[in-house]
Design a protein around this motif. Structure first.
Motif, short mmCIF file in Angstrom:
data_model
loop_
_atom_site.label_atom_id
_atom_site.label_comp_id
_atom_site.label_asym_id
_atom_site.label_seq_id
_atom_site.Cartn_x
_atom_site.Cartn_y
_atom_site.Cartn_z
N LEU A 19 65.53 4.11 83.84
CA LEU A 19 66.33 3.14 83.09
C LEU A 19 67.78 3.08 83.57
O LEU A 19 68.52 2.18 83.18
CB LEU A 19 66.32 3.50 81.60
CG LEU A 19 64.96 3.41 80.89
CD1 LEU A 19 65.07 3.98 79.49
CD2 LEU A 19 64.49 1.96 80.84
N ALA A 20 68.17 4.01 84.42
CA ALA A 20 69.57 4.11 84.84
C ALA A 20 70.11 2.81 85.42
O ALA A 20 71.25 2.44 85.19
CB ALA A 20 69.73 5.25 85.85
N GLY A 21 69.29 2.09 86.17
CA GLY A 21 69.78 0.87 86.80
C GLY A 21 69.56 -0.39 85.99
O GLY A 21 69.76 -1.50 86.50
N CYS A 22 69.15 -0.24 84.74
CA CYS A 22 68.81 -1.41 83.93
C CYS A 22 69.88 -1.78 82.91
O CYS A 22 69.68 -2.70 82.11
CB CYS A 22 67.48 -1.17 83.20
SG CYS A 22 66.06 -1.05 84.31
N SER A 23 70.99 -1.07 82.90
CA SER A 23 72.03 -1.37 81.93
C SER A 23 72.60 -2.76 82.19
O SER A 23 72.79 -3.16 83.34
CB SER A 23 73.15 -0.32 82.00
OG SER A 23 73.71 -0.29 83.29
N GLY A 24 72.84 -3.50 81.13
CA GLY A 24 73.38 -4.84 81.27
C GLY A 24 72.33 -5.90 81.53
O GLY A 24 72.66 -7.09 81.68
N TYR A 36 50.74 -3.09 78.35
CA TYR A 36 52.11 -3.55 78.48
C TYR A 36 52.88 -2.61 79.41
O TYR A 36 52.81 -1.39 79.28
CB TYR A 36 52.80 -3.59 77.12
CG TYR A 36 52.33 -4.73 76.25
CD1 TYR A 36 52.99 -5.95 76.25
CD2 TYR A 36 51.21 -4.59 75.45
CE1 TYR A 36 52.55 -7.00 75.47
CE2 TYR A 36 50.75 -5.63 74.66
CZ TYR A 36 51.43 -6.83 74.67
OH TYR A 36 50.98 -7.87 73.90
N VAL A 37 53.60 -3.22 80.34
CA VAL A 37 54.44 -2.48 81.28
C VAL A 37 55.89 -2.80 80.95
O VAL A 37 56.24 -3.96 80.71
CB VAL A 37 54.13 -2.89 82.73
CG1 VAL A 37 55.03 -2.13 83.71
CG2 VAL A 37 52.66 -2.64 83.06
N LEU A 38 56.74 -1.78 80.93
CA LEU A 38 58.16 -2.04 80.67
C LEU A 38 58.76 -2.75 81.87
O LEU A 38 58.68 -2.27 83.00
CB LEU A 38 58.92 -0.75 80.39
CG LEU A 38 60.36 -0.99 79.90
CD1 LEU A 38 60.37 -1.63 78.52
CD2 LEU A 38 61.16 0.31 79.88
N ALA A 39 59.34 -3.91 81.62
CA ALA A 39 59.98 -4.70 82.68
C ALA A 39 61.48 -4.70 82.46
O ALA A 39 61.96 -4.68 81.32
CB ALA A 39 59.45 -6.13 82.68
N CYS A 40 62.20 -4.70 83.56
CA CYS A 40 63.66 -4.75 83.52
C CYS A 40 64.11 -5.92 84.38
O CYS A 40 63.75 -6.00 85.56
CB CYS A 40 64.24 -3.44 84.06
SG CYS A 40 66.00 -3.53 84.46
N ILE A 41 64.85 -6.84 83.78
CA ILE A 41 65.50 -7.92 84.54
C ILE A 41 66.98 -7.59 84.52
O ILE A 41 67.63 -7.67 83.47
CB ILE A 41 65.22 -9.29 83.90
CG1 ILE A 41 63.71 -9.53 83.80
CG2 ILE A 41 65.88 -10.40 84.73
CD1 ILE A 41 63.34 -10.80 83.06
N ASP A 42 67.51 -7.18 85.67
CA ASP A 42 68.88 -6.68 85.68
C ASP A 42 69.90 -7.82 85.71
O ASP A 42 69.54 -9.01 85.69
CB ASP A 42 69.10 -5.70 86.83
CG ASP A 42 69.04 -6.34 88.21
OD1 ASP A 42 69.05 -7.59 88.30
OD2 ASP A 42 69.01 -5.60 89.21
N ALA A 43 71.17 -7.45 85.75
CA ALA A 43 72.24 -8.44 85.69
C ALA A 43 72.21 -9.40 86.87
O ALA A 43 72.74 -10.51 86.79
CB ALA A 43 73.59 -7.73 85.61
N LEU A 55 59.33 -3.50 87.48
CA LEU A 55 58.32 -2.95 86.59
C LEU A 55 58.40 -1.43 86.67
O LEU A 55 58.48 -0.86 87.76
CB LEU A 55 56.92 -3.42 87.01
CG LEU A 55 56.65 -4.92 86.84
CD1 LEU A 55 55.33 -5.29 87.49
CD2 LEU A 55 56.65 -5.31 85.36
N LEU A 56 58.39 -0.78 85.51
CA LEU A 56 58.51 0.67 85.43
C LEU A 56 57.16 1.27 85.06
O LEU A 56 56.67 1.07 83.94
CB LEU A 56 59.57 1.08 84.40
CG LEU A 56 61.04 0.97 84.80
CD1 LEU A 56 61.42 -0.44 85.23
CD2 LEU A 56 61.94 1.42 83.65
#
Length: 206
Positions: free
Chosen positions: A11-16, A160-167, A173-174
């Motif tokens: 999750l470190a790179g998903c902030s914002g 369900y897979v946790l997805a991160c759409i960053d800034a 996909l995690l």
């Protein structure tokens, strides 16, 4: 519904950015123990079988540790077309008639990326041969669909897979200890879809 576990360090790179639970239809391979296919159940059904195929991925079952409750509080996307019907879509693509050769098309990176995600060396070889022979784009889809071999897959429900759409609007996909960027999702999820995600347009009621 099952939620795939992931390493919280990812999750470190998903902030914002946007975090959400992204739905996939899971199919197990009866002739390849230890492997499963995940087929997109959000954006792909809105775009058709071609997107469904290109957004699929072959994953080692050992990485798919499923939980009954989401390990992280995040919005849950409403699944679309997450059923055994997915196999019929892929089968129709696999049964497309062969096309005659034509003048050279442009190389589409996304076709090649999809073949890599499906984990089939044979499909990659045939796809590269197709480019060399200048076949029509429909042939690329046929090669990918044949590699999946839908007749040997068994429906195993929605995950369900946790997805991160960053800034920067990159899509990740995690899964387990891996954070995988999906440029294919970046291609298919349009600006208006991102806006609707931000206001909760597609989220399941809780």
């Amino acid at each position: 519904m099952r939620y795939l576990a992931f390493n919280s360090k990812l999750l470190a790179g998903c902030s914002g950015g946007i975090l959400l639970w992204y739905p996939f239809a899971k199919f197990d391979c009866w002739d390849e123990p230890g492997w499963s296919y995940l087929f997109d159940c959000f954006i792909a059904p809105l775009l058709g079988p071609t997107a469904r195929l290109l957004l699929s991925r072959k994953v080692g079952t050992a990485r798919l540790v499923a939980l009954d409750q989401p390990p992280l509080a995040a919005p849950i996307l409403e699944p679309l077309g997450c059923s055994e019907e997915v196999l019929n879509e892929i089968a129709r693509l696999a049964n497309l008639p062969a096309q005659p050769a034509r003048s050279p098309p442009l190389f589409d990176y996304f076709d090649y990326a999809a073949a890599r995600l499906l984990g089939s060396k044979h499909a990659l070889q045939k796809l590269e041969k197709s480019f060399r022979n200048f076949v029509k784009p429909v042939e690329h889809l046929k090669v990918l669909a044949e590699a999946v071999k839908p007749e040997r897959l068994k429906y195993a429900g929605t995950v369900y897979v946790l997805a991160c759409i960053d800034a920067r609007k990159r899509f990740f996909l995690l899964v387990g200890d891996e954070k995988v960027r999906s440029r294919l999702h970046e291609k298919y999820i349009r600006e208006k879809d991102l806006e609707r995600l931000l206001i909760g347009k597609y989220f399941k009621a809780t």
